[in-house]
Design a protein around this motif. Structure first.
Motif, mmCIF file in Angstrom:
data_model
loop_
_atom_site.group_PDB
_atom_site.id
_atom_site.type_symbol
_atom_site.label_atom_id
_atom_site.label_comp_id
_atom_site.label_asym_id
_atom_site.label_seq_id
_atom_site.Cartn_x
_atom_site.Cartn_y
_atom_site.Cartn_z
ATOM 1 N N UNK A 179 -4.408 7.245 -1.696
ATOM 2 C CA UNK A 179 -3.878 5.918 -1.397
ATOM 3 C C UNK A 179 -4.098 4.999 -2.591
ATOM 4 N N UNK A 180 -3.168 4.053 -2.778
ATOM 5 C CA UNK A 180 -3.327 3.025 -3.805
ATOM 6 C C UNK A 180 -2.720 1.733 -3.271
ATOM 7 N N UNK A 237 -13.824 2.040 -9.431
ATOM 8 C CA UNK A 237 -12.369 2.118 -9.386
ATOM 9 C C UNK A 237 -11.949 3.568 -9.181
ATOM 10 N N UNK A 238 -10.667 3.750 -8.815
ATOM 11 C CA UNK A 238 -10.110 5.080 -8.580
ATOM 12 C C UNK A 238 -9.369 5.107 -7.267
ATOM 13 N N UNK A 239 -8.532 6.108 -7.085
ATOM 14 C CA UNK A 239 -7.818 6.279 -5.826
ATOM 15 C C UNK A 239 -8.693 7.047 -4.850
ATOM 16 N N UNK A 262 0.865 -1.187 0.000
ATOM 17 C CA UNK A 262 0.000 0.000 0.000
ATOM 18 C C UNK A 262 0.896 1.229 0.000
ATOM 19 N N UNK A 263 0.555 2.196 -0.843
ATOM 20 C CA UNK A 263 1.324 3.436 -0.929
ATOM 21 C C UNK A 263 0.402 4.628 -0.711
ATOM 22 N N UNK A 264 0.978 5.647 -0.069
ATOM 23 C CA UNK A 264 0.216 6.843 0.277
ATOM 24 C C UNK A 264 0.953 8.062 -0.259
#
Length: 528
Positions: free
Chosen positions: A495-496, A518-520, A454-456
């Protein structure tokens, strides 16, 4: 002679009968329509207590409205009202029906026939709504027929009585006229209230809750592993790893929660099988039970939405039941039907996959399924959105092909295949926080694939990898947190997530229709 004639004319004029009112006042006329409606609906509700609650004209029309509503309207209702969408629908229906009943009264101020026709038309709609419900027998139309007759008769009786009472005091609303009308109207209102209450009481005597309580403890032969302490970051603002039954999201088409006793329940497996089998609740409960942790997600969940929860489900392998029936070559879907008529189609290959863990569940978080979550039994298929995999109050499983059967949501334009998409959500912070070190926290999910990363991102800066919670199972969500320096002022965070297949969720925004949003997920907050 002329004098005599004048006296005769004078006498005739003096003795002419007084003019009588030609129509009812607006207020009493409108009230007649409303009271006739109340009497009609409560009689129908009482009859439905013996024929099945779905035969209640009020509920049948509501169910028909749900079935016929376009997808965009249903999506709006869910997004606007959440789990209160059905109470809002029922309340809205009540308001509309009361207004229409008042109109029926107002157009009948001179004579009752126009209002009776008005009521009869809506009574026929109730009959059609009940007759076309897939889960009701033909005798169920008795309820709306009685409702129609009651509405028409009560309307006429009240109209005639009110007009007769008014004729006793033709030039004003005298106390005798008002008194008679008030007694009659009050009697009808009280009678309708008692009739509806009796119908509700009789219908609730099926006592699904009592049956659930009598099930007793459900002990798994294969319990799920205990959740580690670091399975969530609830202290940082994430949900707890397991969702309490009372907090588990509920999205379904049932206006009223079906009341099914365990002793009355059965599951029929038929269609493209070697032999048809019917199981009772005791048959399922007496088998070795397996417990699995599964995160369920609704396809109507928008990006960052709340319709996702995790529980320990207890039941038996669905593949094992189908193996006993013997699935024939060429079968493509498992067409499941709820006791309320809802249907879903699950790919048979997914159900039979030994690694998938598809279940017929009878327990949830250490107790029998809550009634609102499918008691006595429901389907749980990890990795698929609920509209193709999570039929509650399930009572029928037909092994068939895609061409032979089209399930409820497929008929309404949703996708046939519905794997849950890799997504993530920011749960904290919310609102204002102290400037300086700020921790963001949330969840990510990719059921039956698993979350790898997970990335922010803060304020369009570089992506920073978040700390992940313990990996309990690939069929459940994972929690995350990340820390940033936040100067005073407004900030934006996104976040993704990346799943174990290597796929990173897209930033392309898509609506929930036809196979999930879908989407961030992006939030704003203020540091002070």
């Amino acid at each position: 002679m002329d004098h005599a004639n004048n006296e005769a004319v004078s006498t005739s004029v003096d003795e002419a009968p007084a003019a009588t009112p030609s129509r009812l006042p607006a207020g009493p006329a409108a009230l007649i329509g409303v009271l006739a409606l109340a009497a009609a609906l409560t009689v129908g509700h009482l009859a439905a207590a013996f024929l099945g609650f779905g035969a209640s004209p009020y509920l049948a029309v509501g169910n028909a409205a749900v079935d016929l509503a376009p997808s965009w309207l249903k999506d709006f209702a869910i997004s606007a009202f959440g789990t209160m969408d059905k109470p809002v629908l029922l309340a809205g229906m009540a308001v509309v029906m009361v207004l229409l009943a008042a109109v029926a009264g107002l157009i009948s101020r001179r004579r009752p026939l126009p209002g009776q026709w008005f009521i009869a038309v809506f009574g026929v709609l109730g009959i059609v709504a009940v007759y076309t419900r897939p889960n009701l027998g033909q005798l169920s139309v008795i309820a709306p027929v009685l409702s129609l007759l009651t509405g028409v008769i009560v309307f006429r009786v009240l109209h005639n009585a009110a007009l007769n009472a008014l004729l006793d005091a033709p030039f004003e609303e005298g106390p005798r006229s008002v008194g008679r009308r008030r007694i009659l109207f009050t009697g009808v209102a009280v009678g309708a209230f008692l009739t509806g209450g009796l119908g509700q009481w009789l219908g609730s005597r099926r006592d699904a809750e009592g049956s659930r309580a009598a099930v007793g403890p459900l002990v798994p032969a294969e319990p799920a592993p205990p959740s580690p302490a670091d399975a969530d970051f609830a202290k940082l603002g994430t949900p707890t790893f397991l969702t309490a039954n009372a907090d588990f999201y509920r999205i379904d088409t049932a206006l009223v929660v079906p009341q099914v006793r365990a002793e009355d329940w059965s599951l029929r497996i038929h269609g493209m099988v070697e032999k048809e089998i019917t199981y009772t609740y005791a048959d399922i409960r007496n088998r070795p039970l397996v417990e699995r942790v599964v995160t369920l997600c609704c396809v109507s969940n928008p990006v960052g939405g709340p319709y996702i929860s995790t529980a320990k489900f207890l039941g038996v392998d669905l593949a094992g039941l189908l193996d006993e029936a013997g699935v024939r070559p060429g079968a493509q879907q498992l067409y499941s039907t709820s006791v309320d008529g809802f249907t879903a189609g699950t790919p048979i290959s997914t159900v039979l996959d030994p690694g998938r863990g598809a279940m017929l569940a009878i327990g949830m978080n250490g107790e029998p399924l809550p009634v609102e979550h499918g008691f006595p039994a429901r389907l749980v298929v990890p990795g698929l959105y609920g509209y193709v995999s999570a039929t509650k109050w399930v009572t029928d499983l037909e092994v068939t092909t895609w061409d032979a059967r089209q399930a409820y949501w497929i008929q309404r334009g949703w996708a046939q295949q519905a794997p849950i998409k890799t997504e993530s959500r920011i749960d904290a912070p919310q609102g204002a926080v102290p400037a300086g070190k700020v921790r963001l926290a949330g969840i990510a999910w990719a059921q039956h694939t698993g979350i790898a990363k997970v990335e922010v991102q803060l304020d369009n800066g570089p992506w920073q990898q978040a700390m992940l919670s313990a990996d309990v199972t690939e069929d459940a969500w994972r929690m995350w947190w990340a820390e940033f320096d936040a100067a005073p002022g407004g900030h934006k965070a996104s976040v993704r997530a990346t799943d174990r297949s290597g796929y990173t969720q897209t930033d392309q925004v898509a609506d929930v229709v036809p196979d999930g949003a879908t989407g961030w997920h992006t939030i704003t907050f203020t540091a002070r």
